[in-house]
Design a protein around this motif. Structure first.
Motif, PDB file in Angstrom:
ATOM      1  N   THR B 100       0.824  -1.213   0.000  1.00  0.00           N
ATOM      2  CA  THR B 100       0.000   0.000   0.000  1.00  0.00           C
ATOM      3  C   THR B 100       0.857   1.262   0.000  1.00  0.00           C
ATOM      4  O   THR B 100       0.349   2.356   0.252  1.00  0.00           O
ATOM      5  CB  THR B 100      -0.935   0.024   1.227  1.00  0.00           C
ATOM      6  OG1 THR B 100      -0.117  -0.086   2.406  1.00  0.00           O
ATOM      7  CG2 THR B 100      -1.919  -1.135   1.196  1.00  0.00           C
ATOM      8  N   THR B 123      -1.907  -1.359  -4.273  1.00  0.00           N
ATOM      9  CA  THR B 123      -2.665  -0.152  -4.617  1.00  0.00           C
ATOM     10  C   THR B 123      -1.854   0.814  -5.472  1.00  0.00           C
ATOM     11  O   THR B 123      -2.200   1.993  -5.599  1.00  0.00           O
ATOM     12  CB  THR B 123      -3.132   0.566  -3.334  1.00  0.00           C
ATOM     13  OG1 THR B 123      -1.996   0.789  -2.493  1.00  0.00           O
ATOM     14  CG2 THR B 123      -4.152  -0.274  -2.579  1.00  0.00           C
ATOM     15  N   ASP B 129      -3.487   5.747  -3.153  1.00  0.00           N
ATOM     16  CA  ASP B 129      -4.357   6.752  -2.522  1.00  0.00           C
ATOM     17  C   ASP B 129      -5.415   6.121  -1.622  1.00  0.00           C
ATOM     18  O   ASP B 129      -6.303   6.807  -1.118  1.00  0.00           O
ATOM     19  CB  ASP B 129      -5.021   7.639  -3.585  1.00  0.00           C
ATOM     20  CG  ASP B 129      -5.892   6.833  -4.552  1.00  0.00           C
ATOM     21  OD1 ASP B 129      -5.922   5.578  -4.441  1.00  0.00           O
ATOM     22  OD2 ASP B 129      -6.533   7.467  -5.426  1.00  0.00           O
ATOM     23  N   ARG B 130      -5.340   4.812  -1.440  1.00  0.00           N
ATOM     24  CA  ARG B 130      -6.346   4.157  -0.608  1.00  0.00           C
ATOM     25  C   ARG B 130      -5.798   2.853  -0.037  1.00  0.00           C
ATOM     26  O   ARG B 130      -4.735   2.370  -0.453  1.00  0.00           O
ATOM     27  CB  ARG B 130      -7.605   3.867  -1.436  1.00  0.00           C
ATOM     28  CG  ARG B 130      -7.368   2.827  -2.511  1.00  0.00           C
ATOM     29  CD  ARG B 130      -8.596   2.583  -3.381  1.00  0.00           C
ATOM     30  NE  ARG B 130      -8.364   1.409  -4.218  1.00  0.00           N
ATOM     31  CZ  ARG B 130      -8.671   0.162  -3.856  1.00  0.00           C
ATOM     32  NH1 ARG B 130      -9.229  -0.083  -2.684  1.00  0.00           N
ATOM     33  NH2 ARG B 130      -8.411  -0.863  -4.662  1.00  0.00           N
ATOM     34  N   SER B 133      -9.859  -3.071   0.659  1.00  0.00           N
ATOM     35  CA  SER B 133     -10.854  -3.599   1.598  1.00  0.00           C
ATOM     36  C   SER B 133     -10.522  -5.046   1.935  1.00  0.00           C
ATOM     37  O   SER B 133      -9.725  -5.693   1.247  1.00  0.00           O
ATOM     38  CB  SER B 133     -12.247  -3.530   0.968  1.00  0.00           C
ATOM     39  OG  SER B 133     -12.319  -4.444  -0.117  1.00  0.00           O
ATOM     40  N   THR B 157      -1.903   7.417   3.784  1.00  0.00           N
ATOM     41  CA  THR B 157      -3.051   6.526   3.970  1.00  0.00           C
ATOM     42  C   THR B 157      -2.824   5.659   5.205  1.00  0.00           C
ATOM     43  O   THR B 157      -1.689   5.468   5.639  1.00  0.00           O
ATOM     44  CB  THR B 157      -3.272   5.614   2.748  1.00  0.00           C
ATOM     45  OG1 THR B 157      -2.091   4.819   2.550  1.00  0.00           O
ATOM     46  CG2 THR B 157      -3.570   6.419   1.499  1.00  0.00           C
ATOM     47  N   TRP B 159      -4.603   2.153   7.424  1.00  0.00           N
ATOM     48  CA  TRP B 159      -5.609   1.090   7.556  1.00  0.00           C
ATOM     49  C   TRP B 159      -6.568   1.463   8.678  1.00  0.00           C
ATOM     50  O   TRP B 159      -6.146   1.696   9.811  1.00  0.00           O
ATOM     51  CB  TRP B 159      -4.949  -0.253   7.848  1.00  0.00           C
ATOM     52  CG  TRP B 159      -4.159  -0.814   6.698  1.00  0.00           C
ATOM     53  CD1 TRP B 159      -3.019  -0.290   6.157  1.00  0.00           C
ATOM     54  CD2 TRP B 159      -4.442  -2.008   5.949  1.00  0.00           C
ATOM     55  NE1 TRP B 159      -2.572  -1.076   5.112  1.00  0.00           N
ATOM     56  CE2 TRP B 159      -3.428  -2.151   4.963  1.00  0.00           C
ATOM     57  CE3 TRP B 159      -5.454  -2.969   6.014  1.00  0.00           C
ATOM     58  CZ2 TRP B 159      -3.393  -3.211   4.061  1.00  0.00           C
ATOM     59  CZ3 TRP B 159      -5.415  -4.027   5.117  1.00  0.00           C
ATOM     60  CH2 TRP B 159      -4.405  -4.144   4.142  1.00  0.00           C
ATOM     61  N   ALA B 288      -5.208  11.267  -0.285  1.00  0.00           N
ATOM     62  CA  ALA B 288      -5.826   9.998   0.126  1.00  0.00           C
ATOM     63  C   ALA B 288      -7.350  10.073   0.035  1.00  0.00           C
ATOM     64  O   ALA B 288      -7.957  11.118   0.285  1.00  0.00           O
ATOM     65  CB  ALA B 288      -5.406   9.666   1.552  1.00  0.00           C
ATOM     66  N   LEU B 289      -7.944   8.955  -0.319  1.00  0.00           N
ATOM     67  CA  LEU B 289      -9.405   8.893  -0.422  1.00  0.00           C
ATOM     68  C   LEU B 289     -10.038   8.750   0.966  1.00  0.00           C
ATOM     69  O   LEU B 289      -9.447   8.153   1.870  1.00  0.00           O
ATOM     70  CB  LEU B 289      -9.808   7.700  -1.293  1.00  0.00           C
ATOM     71  CG  LEU B 289      -9.301   7.734  -2.743  1.00  0.00           C
ATOM     72  CD1 LEU B 289      -9.793   6.506  -3.515  1.00  0.00           C
ATOM     73  CD2 LEU B 289      -9.760   9.020  -3.447  1.00  0.00           C
ATOM     74  N   SER B 292      -9.611   5.988   3.842  1.00  0.00           N
ATOM     75  CA  SER B 292      -8.229   5.476   3.842  1.00  0.00           C
ATOM     76  C   SER B 292      -7.247   6.514   4.373  1.00  0.00           C
ATOM     77  O   SER B 292      -6.042   6.330   4.310  1.00  0.00           O
ATOM     78  CB  SER B 292      -7.807   5.094   2.416  1.00  0.00           C
ATOM     79  OG  SER B 292      -8.577   4.026   1.920  1.00  0.00           O
ATOM     80  N   ARG B 293      -7.778   7.614   4.859  1.00  0.00           N
ATOM     81  CA  ARG B 293      -6.902   8.742   5.189  1.00  0.00           C
ATOM     82  C   ARG B 293      -6.116   8.533   6.481  1.00  0.00           C
ATOM     83  O   ARG B 293      -6.655   8.086   7.489  1.00  0.00           O
ATOM     84  CB  ARG B 293      -7.745  10.007   5.321  1.00  0.00           C
ATOM     85  CG  ARG B 293      -8.275  10.494   3.989  1.00  0.00           C
ATOM     86  CD  ARG B 293      -9.289  11.587   4.228  1.00  0.00           C
ATOM     87  NE  ARG B 293      -9.638  12.276   2.980  1.00  0.00           N
ATOM     88  CZ  ARG B 293     -10.584  13.202   2.909  1.00  0.00           C
ATOM     89  NH1 ARG B 293     -11.259  13.553   3.995  1.00  0.00           N
ATOM     90  NH2 ARG B 293     -10.844  13.783   1.757  1.00  0.00           N
TER      91      ARG B 293
END
Lengths: 360, 360
Positions: B100, B123, B129-130, B133, B157, B159, B288-289, B292-293
């Motif tokens: 990630t 990613t 950027d995320r 899942s 980002t 978790w 970051a989205l 996910s920030r």
């Protein structure tokens, strides 16, 4: 805040120069007007790179390190180098190891994982009380390197000559680096844990002939590759910044005292006072044989465990602390690194005389 | 000596608590009346062991580390763990890696030397950027462990959930340890370079399930063996004493602030201020989205390299320093670790508003 007068004979971590400690305390909260502590500053900043470069340049100048050799400032201590050295240099072949104490023995054991380690000499049968002569060294053909530990902290012996070998010399100088003049060009690799003559624990200085880099075994962690560390200027990852800063301050002190030559004169004076007394003592006996004696760690005993304990206790009451020998050697050990003032040794000898008079 | 008011947004080494720095400065020359600096004291002394034990006990209590897990205080940084983890745990088999960001990618590359590294998620195509899942994670049968990096310092980002896996979880928490409550019992191994939330650079905390130790590959350097480090109480060799001392002082501060729960509340406040502003900004865009920030590293850009450079320069003139993004991500990055006061973030947001008004 002033320091109380204590003479600290600890084998490492050990006494550091007052001037380095005072500067560190004074600027701990605000390094060079940045508003930040040196501990808070990015290792990628110009401010820290300047400290790093300054420490390397001073070390290069003080030790007269030729341009063929790179200076690396790493983490992990000598024990990490026990593995890194064969991983980088043995190439699945053979290396010669002179075992003259505990740490060279550990280095030998670790090397066996990565190639063939040949015992070039072993002084264990005599309790590691001496250094082998050139004539006693046994070399294997095509050795990738010859490994030795310049000064044996635990037993108090020190190589008084540079071995002549066909293979590149690899030397653990953890406890005598910067205490004597060394012709670095004779060595393939010199390394030293910093916590005796250079800086607080957590920094390892490696000086490596660049032509030896790039031969690592496939299993070598990237962080242990000399080639990678040369290419990244010791910053594959975040270096131990505080220790490097303290190294820089300590090197300022070495320079102000007159450099390595002055350090060597002082170590001769300090060790001379102790060995002269020991050679004439009716109570204390030195462990190391003449010709093999360490200028950094003077080991001795009274011959009685009870008297040794009483001596160590009485010394501590007089501010002469950490004189107990290593558990595997017993007796007493006075570690007298660069930052130990001659006055500390004089105070120790005075107490030894006093103790002898009242216990013989 | 007082500190000038600078807010330091460096990604690590980074801001430390004032109280820890002030205590360190005050007792640097004379630790607890010993007449010695903490840097001069033997790691085998009762005085240092007390500091070591104190830091471990506080960490155990703050993170609620179960007795099944050992806390190790090591050298070498995360990069050393990139190799140590597979060397100790992969047993020549397979491990799953979620990539990630930059550091999880490096960990994956290193693992390939010691076994089969399977990519559980990557990613990269979205510029990291995320966070993937749970449903996106691909597991290999019989994986020895599942590896992920909890917070991606470079991309910003983090978790927001703990992956559910059959294999033991191995997690790099270098940049968010102690900033949020973690159920340590869910993890086989947690590790963190100390230089963001805990101590100066040069210390690595490893929290390892003791039942996972003792499986190292034959090529594992002794210094990298978790089993050996558990058996020696992290002192196979000299530990990074100063950093451990600073960890102890920093943990005092965490406790005084209300512990990890208080740290978590503060990080929500700090990051909330920044993301709220960014989500409504007409100039700055977060990288970051949502979902996910990172709460530790807020990455953003104006869309123009020139404006980014002007923003960073203007910020520094206002004492808001080290906001430049990592070279591989560009833009800006505000690293807002535990020791960053909310006031620092408020000052940053105020400047962002001011900059936006004059540049849109």
């Amino acid at each position: 805040m002033e320091r109380e007068q204590v003479y600290n004979f600890a084998p490492g971590p050990s006494t550091m120069p007052d001037s380095a400690l005072k500067t560190a305390a004074a600027e701990l909260l605000n390094f060079r007007g940045s508003g930040m502590s040196i501990m808070e500053i990015s290792h990628r900043s110009a401010l820290f790179q300047d400290v790093f470069d300054s420490a390397c340049a001073k070390l290069r100048s003080l030790m007269n390190v030729p341009e063929t050799h790179e200076i690396l400032l790493l983490q992990g201590g000598a024990t990490t180098q026990f593995a890194a050295i064969p991983m980088n240099l043995i190439e699945g072949g053979t290396a010669d190891y002179a075992i003259t104490g505990s740490f060279s023995g550990k280095a030998y054991e670790e090397a066996k994982k990565y190639g063939t380690a040949h015992i070039a000499a072993n002084t264990k049968s005599g309790g590691h009380d001496r250094i082998p002569s050139q004539e006693e060294l046994s070399f294997s053909p095509d050795a990738k390197y010859f490994y030795y530990c310049a000064n044996n902290t635990i037993y108090g012996t020190e190589w008084q000559y540079v071995p002549e070998t066909a293979a590149p010399l690899v030397c653990d100088m953890s406890s005598d680096i910067l205490s004597r003049e060394v012709d670095v060009s004779k060595y393939g690799l010199i390394y030293a844990g910093a916590q005796k003559n250079m800086a607080p624990a957590g920094l390892t200085v490696v000086i490596v002939d660049k032509s030896l880099a790039g031969r690592e075994l496939p299993c070598t962690p990237k962080i242990l590759s000399y080639k990678t560390m040369i290419e990244t200027g010791s910053m594959l990852n975040t270096p131990p910044c505080w220790c490097i800063y303290m190294l820089d301050l300590t090197l300022d002190w070495v320079i102000a005292q007159g450099g390595v030559k002055a350090m060597e004169e002082r170590r001769q004076e300090r060790a001379g006072l102790l060995y002269d007394f020991l050679d004439n003592s009716r109570l204390f006996k030195p462990h190391a044989l003449p010709g093999s004696r360490s200028y950094m760690n003077v080991t001795f005993r009274s011959g009685s465990d009870e008297l040794d304990a009483a001596f160590i206790k009485g010394a501590a009451e007089r501010g002469l602390v950490n004189l107990k020998g290593h558990k595997i050697a017993g007796g007493m050990r006075a570690s007298i690194y660069n930052a130990m003032p001659v006055e500390g040794v004089k105070a120790l000898v005075a107490y030894m005389k006093e103790f002898e008079v009242s216990h013989v």
